[in-house]
Write a protein that holds these residues in place. Structure first.
Motif, short mmCIF file in Angstrom:
data_model
loop_
_atom_site.label_atom_id
_atom_site.label_comp_id
_atom_site.label_asym_id
_atom_site.label_seq_id
_atom_site.Cartn_x
_atom_site.Cartn_y
_atom_site.Cartn_z
N PHE A 18 -26.12 -5.47 -1.47
CA PHE A 18 -27.22 -5.71 -2.33
C PHE A 18 -27.15 -7.35 -2.61
O PHE A 18 -28.30 -7.93 -2.73
CB PHE A 18 -26.67 -5.23 -3.95
CG PHE A 18 -27.71 -5.27 -4.97
CD1 PHE A 18 -28.33 -4.18 -4.99
CD2 PHE A 18 -27.49 -6.26 -5.96
CE1 PHE A 18 -29.40 -4.23 -6.08
CE2 PHE A 18 -28.40 -6.32 -6.80
CZ PHE A 18 -29.32 -5.23 -6.89
N GLY A 19 -26.13 -8.04 -2.10
CA GLY A 19 -26.22 -9.63 -2.04
C GLY A 19 -27.09 -9.88 -1.00
O GLY A 19 -27.69 -10.92 -1.31
N TYR A 20 -27.12 -9.34 0.22
CA TYR A 20 -28.25 -9.85 0.99
C TYR A 20 -29.64 -9.53 0.75
O TYR A 20 -30.41 -10.39 0.91
CB TYR A 20 -27.93 -9.25 2.60
CG TYR A 20 -26.71 -10.00 3.27
CD1 TYR A 20 -27.04 -11.33 3.58
CD2 TYR A 20 -25.42 -9.29 3.18
CE1 TYR A 20 -26.05 -11.87 4.46
CE2 TYR A 20 -24.63 -10.09 4.04
CZ TYR A 20 -24.65 -11.42 4.51
OH TYR A 20 -23.61 -11.82 5.21
N LYS A 21 -29.66 -8.52 -0.19
CA LYS A 21 -31.14 -8.17 -0.73
C LYS A 21 -31.52 -9.30 -1.58
O LYS A 21 -32.74 -9.43 -1.89
CB LYS A 21 -30.92 -6.59 -1.33
CG LYS A 21 -32.59 -6.52 -1.68
CD LYS A 21 -32.44 -4.86 -1.85
CE LYS A 21 -33.98 -4.57 -2.31
NZ LYS A 21 -34.21 -2.97 -2.36
N LEU A 22 -30.51 -9.44 -2.70
CA LEU A 22 -30.84 -10.73 -3.62
C LEU A 22 -31.06 -11.90 -2.97
O LEU A 22 -32.02 -12.66 -3.26
CB LEU A 22 -29.51 -10.61 -4.57
CG LEU A 22 -29.84 -11.54 -5.66
CD1 LEU A 22 -31.24 -11.22 -6.34
CD2 LEU A 22 -28.74 -11.71 -6.73
N LYS A 23 -30.47 -12.39 -2.01
CA LYS A 23 -30.66 -13.69 -1.33
C LYS A 23 -31.85 -13.71 -0.65
O LYS A 23 -32.53 -14.57 -0.74
CB LYS A 23 -29.19 -13.74 -0.29
CG LYS A 23 -29.59 -15.07 0.64
CD LYS A 23 -28.33 -15.21 1.77
CE LYS A 23 -28.68 -16.19 2.59
NZ LYS A 23 -27.48 -16.31 3.49
N GLU A 79 -31.06 -1.74 -8.65
CA GLU A 79 -32.41 -1.95 -8.11
C GLU A 79 -33.52 -2.19 -9.34
O GLU A 79 -34.30 -3.01 -9.18
CB GLU A 79 -33.07 -0.82 -7.22
CG GLU A 79 -32.08 -0.58 -6.10
CD GLU A 79 -32.20 -1.47 -4.83
OE1 GLU A 79 -33.29 -2.28 -4.65
OE2 GLU A 79 -31.48 -1.57 -4.32
N ARG A 80 -33.07 -1.74 -10.52
CA ARG A 80 -33.96 -2.07 -11.78
C ARG A 80 -34.28 -3.29 -12.02
O ARG A 80 -35.26 -3.89 -12.26
CB ARG A 80 -33.49 -1.20 -13.01
CG ARG A 80 -33.49 0.12 -12.62
CD ARG A 80 -32.53 0.74 -14.02
NE ARG A 80 -31.25 0.44 -13.85
CZ ARG A 80 -30.51 0.86 -14.84
NH1 ARG A 80 -30.92 1.87 -15.76
NH2 ARG A 80 -29.16 0.59 -15.02
N TYR A 81 -33.04 -4.24 -11.88
CA TYR A 81 -33.22 -5.70 -12.15
C TYR A 81 -33.95 -6.47 -11.23
O TYR A 81 -34.08 -7.51 -11.53
CB TYR A 81 -31.70 -6.17 -12.28
CG TYR A 81 -30.98 -5.48 -13.21
CD1 TYR A 81 -30.80 -6.07 -14.63
CD2 TYR A 81 -30.42 -4.27 -12.92
CE1 TYR A 81 -29.83 -5.43 -15.59
CE2 TYR A 81 -29.76 -3.56 -13.76
CZ TYR A 81 -29.41 -4.07 -15.25
OH TYR A 81 -28.66 -3.34 -16.11
N ILE A 92 -22.97 -17.70 -8.19
CA ILE A 92 -23.48 -16.51 -8.46
C ILE A 92 -22.59 -15.30 -8.34
O ILE A 92 -22.07 -15.16 -7.40
CB ILE A 92 -24.92 -16.03 -7.78
CG1 ILE A 92 -25.89 -17.05 -8.10
CG2 ILE A 92 -25.21 -14.45 -8.38
CD1 ILE A 92 -27.09 -16.63 -7.30
N GLU A 93 -22.25 -14.64 -9.33
CA GLU A 93 -21.12 -13.56 -9.46
C GLU A 93 -22.34 -12.33 -9.28
O GLU A 93 -22.83 -12.04 -10.35
CB GLU A 93 -20.35 -13.29 -10.75
CG GLU A 93 -19.55 -14.54 -10.86
CD GLU A 93 -18.48 -14.50 -12.00
OE1 GLU A 93 -17.77 -15.33 -12.29
OE2 GLU A 93 -18.97 -13.70 -13.08
N LEU A 94 -21.96 -11.31 -8.38
CA LEU A 94 -22.71 -10.25 -8.37
C LEU A 94 -21.49 -9.09 -8.04
O LEU A 94 -21.04 -8.63 -6.91
CB LEU A 94 -23.55 -10.23 -7.17
CG LEU A 94 -24.49 -8.93 -6.82
CD1 LEU A 94 -25.41 -8.66 -8.06
CD2 LEU A 94 -25.34 -9.13 -5.84
N TYR A 95 -21.32 -8.47 -9.05
CA TYR A 95 -20.14 -7.62 -9.05
C TYR A 95 -20.36 -6.37 -9.60
O TYR A 95 -21.23 -6.36 -10.70
CB TYR A 95 -18.80 -8.13 -9.95
CG TYR A 95 -18.24 -9.53 -9.22
CD1 TYR A 95 -18.17 -9.73 -8.00
CD2 TYR A 95 -17.96 -10.63 -10.35
CE1 TYR A 95 -17.92 -11.00 -7.58
CE2 TYR A 95 -17.35 -11.70 -9.71
CZ TYR A 95 -17.17 -12.00 -8.32
OH TYR A 95 -16.83 -13.14 -7.89
#
Length: 308
Positions: free
Chosen positions: A33-38, A107-109, A72-75
């Motif tokens: 998910f981190g790589y997708k957000l990046k 994914e909703r966010y 960014i904290e993605l936890y």
């Protein structure tokens, strides 16, 4: 031409409003998910997976964290790891990092529809306006059609606004939009009927009744009492009262970091008061009331949400 999704716009606005981004670091327990957000942010920054089996001090002194100005904290916090992650955040604050928390995202966010058309400066302005109004208020009463009837004093207590913008030493989450304080403990008595999310991801199947006397939970629904027994040492003292200020959130997402921001809702918490009151604890358990009436010194609060 590449169009940055709304989630990317919100994240970059939040991080950069107070200080330009020099070195951004993404800390995560979910690399996929981190790589997708990046990718959505369309930026180049290192990603550091957070191992929970090394000391907070050791991790906070890593070269990647030392170089970062913004984090960014993605936890996906759990009862078991949330204390570790909060201690790590405090180390980041102590180092002067600007920190943005994205807790329990999915994914909703990432969809534009989630963020709506309301801009965060509008939420920020409305929240500051309400803060000024609340600064002179002595007594609060909250009621609801389901049976909430709780009264308390806030006289002299400090209010904190959470408007989605990173500042040194201050928690910023997305989505954001709330204002909070701690009631004066000995004045806090009555019944709360919880019809929204309870920390962190529990949306009860039916409303929960909680009874408070002088700031202490003295009785409650069986489900709720059993749940808070999971917290070592118990959690029963009032620690927070907050008003949700984000009208783009208008339904439960089963994520307290989102649902406590719902426009027109209020939430309370037992446990730590974030130094706004007397209660100190390693735990903080929020619970949301979705459609309350808010009385300030016996006057019904109306037309306070952004866009109203």
């Amino acid at each position: 031409m590449y169009r940055l999704p709304k989630v990317g716009q919100r994240i970059l606005e939040s991080l950069a409003k107070k200080q330009p981004i020099e070195n951004l670091l993404l800390l995560t327990d979910n690399l996929r998910f981190g790589y997708k957000l990046k990718e959505l942010l369309n930026i180049t920054c290192p990603i550091l997976s957070v191992p929970l089996n090394i000391s907070v001090i050791y991790l906070a002194s890593s070269p990647e964290i030392c170089r970062a100005t913004h984090i960014i904290e993605l936890y996906s916090p759990t009862l078991e790891n949330s204390i570790y992650l909060k201690e790590l955040r405090q180390e980041l604050f102590d180092q002067g990092k600007l920190v943005l928390a994205l807790w329990n995202w999915d994914e909703r966010y990432l969809e534009d529809d989630f963020w709506g058309d309301l801009e965060y400066p509008v939420i920020s302005t409305a929240t500051e306006s309400l803060k000024k109004k609340l600064s002179s208020v002595k007594k609060v009463k909250i009621t609801s059609e389901l049976g909430t009837d709780i009264s308390f004093s806030i006289e002299g207590r400090r209010w904190i606004t959470a408007d989605g913008y990173c500042e040194p030493g201050k928690l910023a989450q997305l989505p954001d939009g709330e204002i909070y304080t701690c009631p004066i403990e000995e004045t806090f008595s009555g019944q709360i009927v919880v019809d929204g999310t309870v920390s962190r991801l529990w949306l009860p199947s039916e409303p929960l009744k909680l009874e408070f006397e002088a700031g202490v939970l003295v009785a409650g629904s069986h489900e709720f009492i059993n749940r808070i027994r999971l917290y070592a040492g118990g959690v029963c003292n009032i620690g927070e009262f907050a008003i949700g200020m984000n009208p783009t959130i208008n339904k439960p997402y089963n994520n307290i970091s989102t649902d406590e921001k719902e426009g027109g809702s209020v939430h309370f918490a037992i446990g730590d008061s974030y130094n706004l009151g007397l209660t100190k604890s390693i735990y903080h358990v929020d619970f949301v009331i979705r459609k309350p009436k808010i009385y300030l010194d016996d006057h019904l609060l109306q037309h306070y949400l952004p866009g109203a």
